[in-house]
Design an enzyme around this catalytic site. Structure first.
Site, mmCIF file in Angstrom:
data_model
loop_
_atom_site.group_PDB
_atom_site.id
_atom_site.type_symbol
_atom_site.label_atom_id
_atom_site.label_comp_id
_atom_site.label_asym_id
_atom_site.label_seq_id
_atom_site.Cartn_x
_atom_site.Cartn_y
_atom_site.Cartn_z
ATOM 1 N N ARG A 157 23.525 39.207 36.339
ATOM 2 C CA ARG A 157 24.070 38.623 37.556
ATOM 3 C C ARG A 157 23.130 38.840 38.735
ATOM 4 O O ARG A 157 22.510 39.883 38.852
ATOM 5 C CB ARG A 157 25.426 39.266 37.888
ATOM 6 C CG ARG A 157 26.482 39.149 36.813
ATOM 7 C CD ARG A 157 27.065 37.786 36.645
ATOM 8 N NE ARG A 157 27.591 37.209 37.851
ATOM 9 C CZ ARG A 157 28.347 36.104 37.855
ATOM 10 N NH1 ARG A 157 28.665 35.495 36.711
ATOM 11 N NH2 ARG A 157 28.787 35.600 38.977
ATOM 12 N N VAL A 158 23.096 37.834 39.594
ATOM 13 C CA VAL A 158 22.287 37.990 40.795
ATOM 14 C C VAL A 158 23.186 38.187 42.017
ATOM 15 O O VAL A 158 22.722 38.286 43.133
ATOM 16 C CB VAL A 158 21.356 36.777 41.019
ATOM 17 C CG1 VAL A 158 20.307 36.714 39.939
ATOM 18 C CG2 VAL A 158 22.156 35.479 41.079
ATOM 19 N N ASP A 159 24.507 38.219 41.780
ATOM 20 C CA ASP A 159 25.434 38.441 42.894
ATOM 21 C C ASP A 159 26.036 39.839 42.774
ATOM 22 O O ASP A 159 25.595 40.640 41.964
ATOM 23 C CB ASP A 159 26.533 37.367 42.897
ATOM 24 C CG ASP A 159 27.233 37.257 41.542
ATOM 25 O OD1 ASP A 159 26.984 38.097 40.654
ATOM 26 O OD2 ASP A 159 28.035 36.324 41.370
ATOM 27 N N ASP A 160 27.046 40.132 43.577
ATOM 28 C CA ASP A 160 27.626 41.470 43.542
ATOM 29 C C ASP A 160 28.720 41.583 42.491
ATOM 30 O O ASP A 160 29.843 41.996 42.764
ATOM 31 C CB ASP A 160 28.156 41.845 44.929
ATOM 32 C CG ASP A 160 27.009 42.096 45.887
ATOM 33 O OD1 ASP A 160 26.001 42.689 45.441
ATOM 34 O OD2 ASP A 160 27.106 41.693 47.050
#
Ligand code: 6R9
Length: 692
Positions: A560-563
């Protein structure tokens, strides 16, 4: 290595080259694959010969058609399902560009069908009535049951009749909080039969999470069971539901009926807490209903289910899937990605509380008339050989699981695997997170005796079905790569500006078009749907994942590149855990990051600031963790709590998670520039407290 040559040859002789399909440009050249440094694993000739897609050439031919003529490609497939009324001329309608207006995805609009009918009645009519649909394996070895297609149909009809009787109508929501009993797929199918929208909540979620989901969709009825045994632990599900229903009624949503299955092996009726006017024993009422029930025909675009998933901000999102496209897509992906044949015995270890259980325990397999195993228990109970015991017992041919399970079993002696035959296995599958090459090899070499291709399927709750996946038999594999996009999927990699990058590259994984299994909206919040998924890179669906494409065109998911943290294949938003922590009266602030974990993939690492004057103690640490367990569920409990008198913040007050990630993973020499922090001293303070 005749195999090897055969593949390279067939790639080199592909009809007219890749044309407009960028991810194939490299592979079609062939020579890249033949080079020495490639770590390729080829399917056997025998396997490829019998496979639905036996070669790269066949894949290419089908893939090209699916992109150039999606209407024709999917219409042909959809025609093999039962439709009460065929869809209109136009199969799909799409606009994935927010700049050009609302995102409205529709497939097979105007088509009238029912997915339960296609899972059961159609198969019975086709002569599969006496075929086993579900093998159920209980928590305790030796406790098991089966249902044939006709028996499953009868059970589903009885429940469907009951649902109608208590007033559940087309479009009504039904919340389901059940463990892996046959009653779980039965309930999903019964809802679908009457046109109700099921919202299955994983039975590991806490009362508060369950209440939140009940309040969100206001169901007519909640369906649960009294308790379940997982391993040696008894979990009192009905108590959790009771607590959730008190909470939801405080928010103004009261539930009239709580249908409760008596799971006798876990808990007797007599010891279950009961509310006469609300609670109903499943076994008291359902068997009295007729075993036939007319189907409620629905539009292809009528909702089938709601399933909540975590995002990087705010409360969980209710992902909405509709009927027709989802049906066609789950069935087709199941067939091709597992090279499914009627003689297969299929076992997916996922729980129906997650999307994998929806698409590939219940719908995908049953739509194909498959025999599927469902397992109530824990995979290492009574010992770490349980999975292979089950494989031998049912002669499982396709085994689909998560990397976290592979890694956890890898830590035990290989003898737990080798003492079982596993001869029946022919295809393995992996889902939920990237599978690291060493786990891949152990799974391939030991479990599959180096003969079973591994379908490493990349997809999401939102996508409904597989998006990037090997087709066993077609491609040589690379351990750890999900390989190539499924038919109809235009996967692209974009840079931070949203510009597509070609060839060997890495960036953000997006999809350029729509596919039949795509989710249509977020329940009650279409705006959030557009903002989260379609605004970050206008013109594309944004997955939230990073991806690398290598020189041969293979895709490597990088996380994932998000939180969002991926713990044992479960998506958990850092914001959710933080909000559970700060709701503790003694917690002033919290910042949560993911950290590498040997078995879970990622672990949850929480930095907490305690309110002034309160000392940090072991007791407080435990009570903070308990808060998370209570508000979300045990699976979201932080692995590590790090006391933080101060958090690294920019002068504008933004927490610098980049620094926290480095501290969490003890990469202290890679902290980078800390000079922009409001107070650079907090970093040294945090490092000093790392092992407190
Ligand atoms: C099906 C499912 C989705 C997220 C996704 C990605 C990760 C899933 C993967 C994978 C690498 C795979 N993910 N499968 N990453 N390789 N084969 O897991 O759905 O719970 O919504 O999670 O899981 O990060 O974005 P969901």
């Amino acid at each position: 290595t005749t195999n090897h040559l055969r593949h390279v040859e067939s790639m080199a002789t592909m009809p007219s080259g890749p044309g407009n399909i960028p991810h194939l440009n490299a592979i079609v050249l062939g020579e890249a694959l033949a080079s020495e440094d490639n770590d390729l694993i080829f399917p056997s000739d025998d396997f490829s010969r019998q496979a639905h897609v036996p070669s790269p050439r066949k894949y290419l031919e089908m893939y090209k058609r699916s992109i150039e003529d999606p209407a024709g490609f999917w219409s042909d497939i959809a025609s093999s399902f039962y439709w009460k009324q065929k869809w209109c001329q136009q199969v799909y309608l799409e606009n994935l560009d927010v700049r050009k207006g609302d995102i409205r995805i529709e497939w097979f609009k105007g088509g009238i069908t029912n997915i339960c009918y296609n899972c059961l009645d159609s198969n019975v009519e086709a002569g599969l009535g006496d075929k086993i649909a579900l093998y159920w394996e209980g928590n305790e070895p030796g406790v098991d049951a089966t249902l044939t297609y006709i028996q499953l149909l009868h059970n589903v009809c009885q429940l469907a009749n009951y649902l109608k009787d208590i007033g559940v109508k087309k479009g009504d929501a039904v919340v389901v909080y059940l463990p892996m009993l046959m009653e779980l797929p039965i309930t999903m199918l019964a809802c679908a039969r009457v046109g109700a929208v099921h919202s299955v909540v994983f039975a590991g979620f806490s009362a508060e999470s369950l209440a939140q989901r009940i309040v969100d969709c206001k169901p007519k009825v909640v369906i649960t069971c009294n308790a379940v045994k997982r391993g040696s632990k008894v979990i009192h599900l009905k108590d959790i539901v009771d607590a959730a229903l008190i909470e939801s009624s405080q928010s103004g949503v009261s539930i009239d009926v709580c249908l409760t299955y008596e799971n006798q092996s876990a808990m007797k009726k007599e010891s279950t807490k009961w509310q006469e006017e609300r609670d109903v024993w499943w076994q008291d009422v359902i068997p009295k209903y007729p075993t036939t029930c007319a189907v409620e025909w629905v539009d292809a675009e009528d909702p089938l289910f709601l399933l909540y998933t975590s995002g990087s901000t705010g409360k969980p999102k209710g992902v909405v899937h509709t009927t027709g496209g989802y049906m066609v897509y789950t069935a087709t992906t199941f067939k091709y990605a597992f090279d499914y044949k009627p003689s297969d015995i299929y076992w997916c270890t996922a729980d129906c509380g997650w999307i994998t259980g929806h698409s590939y325990v219940t719908y995908g397999p049953l739509l194909n008339g498959a025999s599927a195993v469902i397992f109530e228990g824990a995979p290492n109970y009574p010992n770490p050989g349980r999975c292979w015991d089950i494989v031998d017992k049912y002669q499982v041919t396709i085994f689909y699981t998560a990397p976290t399970l592979v890694r956890s079993l890898m830590r035990d002696s290989d003898e737990y695997v080798t003492r079982y035959s596993r001869k029946s296995l022919r295809v393995l599958g992996s889902v939920g997170e990237p599978i690291n090459p060493s786990a891949w090899r152990w799974f391939f070499n030991l479990v599959g005796d180096s003969k079973c291709p591994i379908s490493d399927t990349w997809w999401q709750t939102e996508t409904g079905g597989f998006m990037i996946t090997p087709l066993p038999g077609a491609w040589p594999q690379k351990p750890g790569s999900a390989t190539f996009p499924f038919f109809g999927v235009q996967a692209v990699i974009v840079d931070e500006k949203g510009v597509e990058i070609e060839g060997e590259c890495s960036g953000y994984l997006c999809v350029k078009n729509s596919w039949p299994g795509a989710f249509r909206t977020l329940y009650g919040d279409h705006e959030r749907y557009e903002t989260t998924y379609f605004k970050p890179f206008p013109g594309y669906y944004f997955s939230g994942d990073g991806c690398r494409r290598d020189k041969d065109g293979y895709h490597w998911l990088t996380g994932r590149v998000d939180d969002v943290i991926n713990v044992s294949g479960h998506r958990i938003g850092t914001a959710e855990v933080e909000s559970a922590l700060v709701s503790h009266p003694q917690c002033a602030e919290a910042a949560v990051v993911g950290v590498e974990h040997e078995v879970k993939g990622q672990g949850i690492y929480a930095f907490v600031t305690i309110v002034e004057g309160v000392p940090y103690s072991e007791e407080l640490r435990k009570s903070l963790i308990l808060n998370v367990r209570k508000q979300i569920g045990a699976f979201a409990a932080p692995d590590k709590v790090h006391w933080a008198p101060g958090l690294p913040k920019t002068r504008s007050g933004k927490i610098m998670r980049r620094i926290l990630r480095k501290i969490a993973s003890r990469q202290l020499d890679e902290l980078g520039d800390t000079s922009t922090l409001a107070d650079p001293n907090v970093v040294d303070q945090l490092i000093a407290l790392a092992d407190v």
